[in-house]
Design an enzyme around this catalytic site. Sequence first.
Site, short mmCIF file in Angstrom:
data_model
loop_
_atom_site.label_atom_id
_atom_site.label_comp_id
_atom_site.label_asym_id
_atom_site.label_seq_id
_atom_site.Cartn_x
_atom_site.Cartn_y
_atom_site.Cartn_z
N ALA A 25 13.72 40.08 33.80
CA ALA A 25 14.83 41.05 34.62
C ALA A 25 14.31 42.77 34.45
O ALA A 25 14.51 42.46 35.89
CB ALA A 25 16.35 40.77 33.81
N ARG A 75 3.07 43.43 15.30
CA ARG A 75 3.47 44.47 14.13
C ARG A 75 2.26 45.58 14.67
O ARG A 75 1.34 45.37 13.22
CB ARG A 75 3.87 43.91 13.27
CG ARG A 75 5.02 43.35 12.98
CD ARG A 75 5.33 43.28 11.45
NE ARG A 75 6.48 41.97 12.05
CZ ARG A 75 7.88 41.67 11.74
NH1 ARG A 75 8.16 43.37 12.86
NH2 ARG A 75 8.35 41.26 11.84
N GLU A 106 14.72 47.70 15.57
CA GLU A 106 13.90 48.99 14.99
C GLU A 106 12.55 50.06 15.05
O GLU A 106 12.24 51.40 15.88
CB GLU A 106 14.65 49.38 13.50
CG GLU A 106 15.57 50.48 12.84
CD GLU A 106 15.76 50.72 11.59
OE1 GLU A 106 14.99 49.33 10.54
OE2 GLU A 106 16.23 51.51 11.32
N ASP A 130 17.69 40.52 13.62
CA ASP A 130 18.43 41.15 12.41
C ASP A 130 19.73 42.58 12.89
O ASP A 130 20.66 42.06 11.57
CB ASP A 130 17.13 42.33 11.74
CG ASP A 130 16.20 41.70 11.24
OD1 ASP A 130 16.51 40.68 11.31
OD2 ASP A 130 15.07 42.40 11.19
N MET A 172 18.29 35.65 7.24
CA MET A 172 16.83 37.10 6.82
C MET A 172 17.31 38.11 6.97
O MET A 172 18.47 37.61 7.54
CB MET A 172 15.96 36.36 8.28
CG MET A 172 14.30 35.45 8.04
SD MET A 172 13.64 35.71 9.38
CE MET A 172 11.86 35.22 8.39
N ARG A 214 38.79 25.61 -8.53
CA ARG A 214 40.03 25.30 -7.22
C ARG A 214 39.67 23.80 -6.39
O ARG A 214 40.05 23.90 -6.13
CB ARG A 214 39.46 26.16 -6.45
CG ARG A 214 39.89 27.82 -7.23
CD ARG A 214 40.54 29.25 -5.63
NE ARG A 214 39.44 28.65 -4.80
CZ ARG A 214 37.94 29.86 -4.79
NH1 ARG A 214 37.89 30.35 -5.73
NH2 ARG A 214 37.19 29.40 -3.78
N LYS A 216 37.02 22.99 -5.44
CA LYS A 216 36.11 22.75 -3.96
C LYS A 216 34.96 21.44 -4.07
O LYS A 216 34.97 21.07 -5.18
CB LYS A 216 36.11 23.74 -3.64
CG LYS A 216 36.37 25.41 -2.95
CD LYS A 216 36.02 25.90 -2.45
CE LYS A 216 36.53 26.83 -1.44
NZ LYS A 216 35.54 27.29 -0.47
O1 F6P Z 1 12.74 41.55 11.54
C1 F6P Z 1 13.16 40.34 12.48
C2 F6P Z 1 12.51 39.33 10.73
O2 F6P Z 1 12.04 37.95 11.18
C3 F6P Z 1 13.18 39.91 9.58
O3 F6P Z 1 14.18 39.42 9.23
C4 F6P Z 1 12.02 39.96 8.17
O4 F6P Z 1 12.26 40.21 7.25
C5 F6P Z 1 10.73 40.12 9.43
O5 F6P Z 1 11.24 39.90 11.02
C6 F6P Z 1 9.51 39.03 9.27
O6 F6P Z 1 8.77 39.25 9.61
P1 F6P Z 1 7.34 38.32 10.04
O7 F6P Z 1 7.26 37.46 11.10
O8 F6P Z 1 6.38 38.97 9.71
O9 F6P Z 1 6.55 37.88 8.22
#
Ligand code: F6P
Length: 324
Positions: A25, A75, A106, A130, A172, A214, A216
């Site tokens: 996009a 990262r 984030e 997340d 996760m 219960r 289940k």
């Molecule tokens: O932010 C996405 C995420 O999958 C998180 O849920 C998890 O803690 C992290 O990344 C895992 O990171 P990596 O793929 O670098 O191990």
Amino acid sequence: MNDKMTIGVLTSGGDAPGMNAAIRAVVRTGLTNNMNVVGIQHGYEGLINGEFRPLGLRDVGGILQRGGTVLLTSRSKRFMEPAGQRDAIRRMNEAGMDALVVIGGEGSMNGAYALSQQGIKVIGIPGSIDNDIWGTNIAIGTDTAMNTIMEAVDKLRDTASSHQRAFLIETMGRNSGYLAVMAAIVCGAEMTLIPEEPVTVDEVAAAVEEAYKRGKTHAIIINAEGSGVRTTDLAERINELDLGFKTRMTILGHIQRGGSPTAYDRLLASRRGVKAVEALAEDKHGVMTGLKGKGIDFIPLVDVISNKRKVNMEYYHMAKVLAR
Ligand code: F6P
């Protein structure tokens, strides 16, 4: 003199389904608005290294339905440092890049804010399974991840009830309990462990025993990875206690990150990509394309990074009631 605006686009942090739809996009809206669009590979790391390539209309063909990110991601530790940011800005200037679209979570929004503080025109698109980013109801990729979790838990429940077992399932979410709580509602979990509401192993054991009493046929316990209780330890402990159910555990892991984006994620990513480029064309920047109600809102990056998104505890309690 070239007076065409040149925008760069990158994906950063954990990949999320729908990132490709957003890239597509951005590229197609940019080209339609008479801009040059440059793809940056490997996120901020590629921005530092100058891993740039011009993107045309056909370069983003056939990617709408694909998970992951065709631009690749990273990262980047180097980018967290001022020196890394300086190198990145120099690379952008050398390439004649006027503005940048950052698609990520984030940490990526923190990076986007740092650049905007140094005079770079940047706009963020929230993408993360997340759903822990402040300023938007939902990020790109969260809906697909939720659906993946739901399918997996539905399958595990078949086995759980056929064998009268307790299943401990780890989701996760890093430090957020969002995925776990929503999964608990849509999958009917007996108990949810999240970072925001710590519980003891004894409380989990009591919930499992209660479920058995219960009548289940199974007990599903969802453990968010950041809950502070290791799923393996929990499974071991519950198994040791004679609570009626035998126990098994499954860590869903990176299965939750991949796969073809849902219709919702494709739509959201497409809308955000378009809005981001339209905003840059109007010289709007330093913001993130959030979602409030049904509309895309522009949220200042400074607000995004200075606030923490909280899980709505109403949903946590709702999940409990619905599992009775
Ligand atoms: O932010 C996405 C995420 O999958 C998180 O849920 C998890 O803690 C992290 O990344 C895992 O990171 P990596 O793929 O670098 O191990």
